[in-house]
Design a protein around this motif. Sequence first.
Motif, PDB file in Angstrom:
ATOM      1  N   GLY A  27       0.813  -1.192   0.000  1.00  0.00           N
ATOM      2  CA  GLY A  27       0.000   0.000   0.000  1.00  0.00           C
ATOM      3  C   GLY A  27       0.857   1.256   0.000  1.00  0.00           C
ATOM      4  N   TYR A  28       0.174   2.393  -0.125  1.00  0.00           N
ATOM      5  CA  TYR A  28       0.852   3.676  -0.133  1.00  0.00           C
ATOM      6  C   TYR A  28       0.263   4.574   0.953  1.00  0.00           C
ATOM      7  N   CYS A  29       1.114   5.383   1.553  1.00  0.00           N
ATOM      8  CA  CYS A  29       0.678   6.316   2.585  1.00  0.00           C
ATOM      9  C   CYS A  29      -0.301   7.317   1.985  1.00  0.00           C
ATOM     10  N   VAL A  30      -1.443   7.496   2.628  1.00  0.00           N
ATOM     11  CA  VAL A  30      -2.452   8.417   2.093  1.00  0.00           C
ATOM     12  C   VAL A  30      -2.003   9.865   2.190  1.00  0.00           C
ATOM     13  N   VAL A  31      -0.996  10.149   3.016  1.00  0.00           N
ATOM     14  CA  VAL A  31      -0.522  11.521   3.196  1.00  0.00           C
ATOM     15  C   VAL A  31       0.591  11.854   2.197  1.00  0.00           C
ATOM     16  N   CYS A  32       1.649  11.040   2.146  1.00  0.00           N
ATOM     17  CA  CYS A  32       2.820  11.358   1.318  1.00  0.00           C
ATOM     18  C   CYS A  32       2.937  10.486   0.079  1.00  0.00           C
ATOM     19  N   ASN A  33       2.106   9.440  -0.019  1.00  0.00           N
ATOM     20  CA  ASN A  33       2.071   8.543  -1.183  1.00  0.00           C
ATOM     21  C   ASN A  33       3.320   7.679  -1.317  1.00  0.00           C
ATOM     22  N   ARG A  34       4.093   7.564  -0.261  1.00  0.00           N
ATOM     23  CA  ARG A  34       5.240   6.654  -0.292  1.00  0.00           C
ATOM     24  C   ARG A  34       4.788   5.242   0.030  1.00  0.00           C
ATOM     25  N   CYS A  44       2.133   6.305   6.949  1.00  0.00           N
ATOM     26  CA  CYS A  44       3.476   5.871   7.348  1.00  0.00           C
ATOM     27  C   CYS A  44       3.860   6.476   8.700  1.00  0.00           C
ATOM     28  N   LEU A  45       4.836   5.872   9.340  1.00  0.00           N
ATOM     29  CA  LEU A  45       5.256   6.332  10.655  1.00  0.00           C
ATOM     30  C   LEU A  45       5.848   7.741  10.598  1.00  0.00           C
ATOM     31  N   HIS A  46       6.502   8.074   9.499  1.00  0.00           N
ATOM     32  CA  HIS A  46       7.068   9.421   9.363  1.00  0.00           C
ATOM     33  C   HIS A  46       5.965  10.475   9.385  1.00  0.00           C
ATOM     34  N   CYS A  47       4.892  10.229   8.624  1.00  0.00           N
ATOM     35  CA  CYS A  47       3.787  11.196   8.590  1.00  0.00           C
ATOM     36  C   CYS A  47       3.045  11.242   9.917  1.00  0.00           C
ATOM     37  N   LEU A  48       2.896  10.106  10.569  1.00  0.00           N
ATOM     38  CA  LEU A  48       2.264  10.104  11.883  1.00  0.00           C
ATOM     39  C   LEU A  48       3.079  10.919  12.888  1.00  0.00           C
ATOM     40  N   TYR A  83      -4.991  19.392  13.212  1.00  0.00           N
ATOM     41  CA  TYR A  83      -5.587  20.547  12.558  1.00  0.00           C
ATOM     42  C   TYR A  83      -5.855  20.233  11.087  1.00  0.00           C
ATOM     43  N   TYR A  84      -7.102  20.477  10.685  1.00  0.00           N
ATOM     44  CA  TYR A  84      -7.551  20.241   9.319  1.00  0.00           C
ATOM     45  C   TYR A  84      -7.538  21.595   8.615  1.00  0.00           C
ATOM     46  N   THR A  85      -6.472  21.854   7.870  1.00  0.00           N
ATOM     47  CA  THR A  85      -6.278  23.170   7.260  1.00  0.00           C
ATOM     48  C   THR A  85      -6.237  23.050   5.746  1.00  0.00           C
ATOM     49  N   GLN A  86      -6.655  24.097   5.080  1.00  0.00           N
ATOM     50  CA  GLN A  86      -6.742  24.092   3.620  1.00  0.00           C
ATOM     51  C   GLN A  86      -5.391  23.787   2.986  1.00  0.00           C
ATOM     52  N   GLY A  87      -5.394  22.814   2.077  1.00  0.00           N
ATOM     53  CA  GLY A  87      -4.187  22.461   1.348  1.00  0.00           C
ATOM     54  C   GLY A  87      -3.268  21.490   2.053  1.00  0.00           C
ATOM     55  N   SER A  88      -3.570  21.118   3.284  1.00  0.00           N
ATOM     56  CA  SER A  88      -2.702  20.206   4.026  1.00  0.00           C
ATOM     57  C   SER A  88      -2.822  18.777   3.485  1.00  0.00           C
TER      58      SER A  88
END
Length: 244
Positions: A27-34, A44-48, A83-88
């Motif tokens: 699978g791929y990280c939903v945040v960074c796509n790695r 991924c643990l880095h994004c967490l 925090y849920y911010t625009q563009g994050s």
Amino acid sequence: MGASRLSRLRQIVADAVNDLASVIVPGYCVVCNRPLLKGERHVCLHCLAHLPRTGICSGDFTSLHHRLASTAVCIDRIAAWFYYTQGSPYNAIITMAKYADRPSLSRMSGEIFAREISCTDFFDGIDLLQPVPLAFRKEFSRGYNQSRQIALGISDITGIPVGNLLKARTHSTQTRKDAYSRYINSLDVFSARRDATSFDNKHILLIDDVLTTGSTILACARALLTAAPGATISVLTLGATRLS
């Protein structure tokens, strides 16, 4: 087969397919796509580690208490994960779970957040986890309620039961509405089921994915307090916007 049983069956099958796919294809990280490493799920643990956490998990008065201040409702405790911010890119934790048929992402997020704050007294005395409900058509179409999945993840960690005290009628989406429009749109949307009266003088934790203006949470709280006026209401969400 009833609609609720069919919805649960669809979710079980979808989760099984996703789990099998993650074994066959990384699978791929939903945040960074790695690509995810062994033991990582969805994020991924880095994004967490770099999640923009709010640090809000308290019964003391916070900025989120101020947002939910109301003459009709008193909110006891509030917790929000990030925090849920625009563009994050972290917004994908909410949007992918909600719109990309990934209920297990919501459940995992609930588990992680509950584990992170389990060392505090936030869950002490909570009798029930009550997710914000979806209207029947929307939940049937999506196949699940993401807020219920978050609540189930929290229950996996805390052992607190998940309730079904609220129902929602069909209404237009809150997305892209301003604060006043959200308030108008939420009026009379939610109502309490008959068994909600049994939770008078109990402590109910309302669960949702994102806290924006607070109109949805307040509407749910008002519905619960109509049926159980002695209940204590607290709130937990994954995301929270920054309001000026």
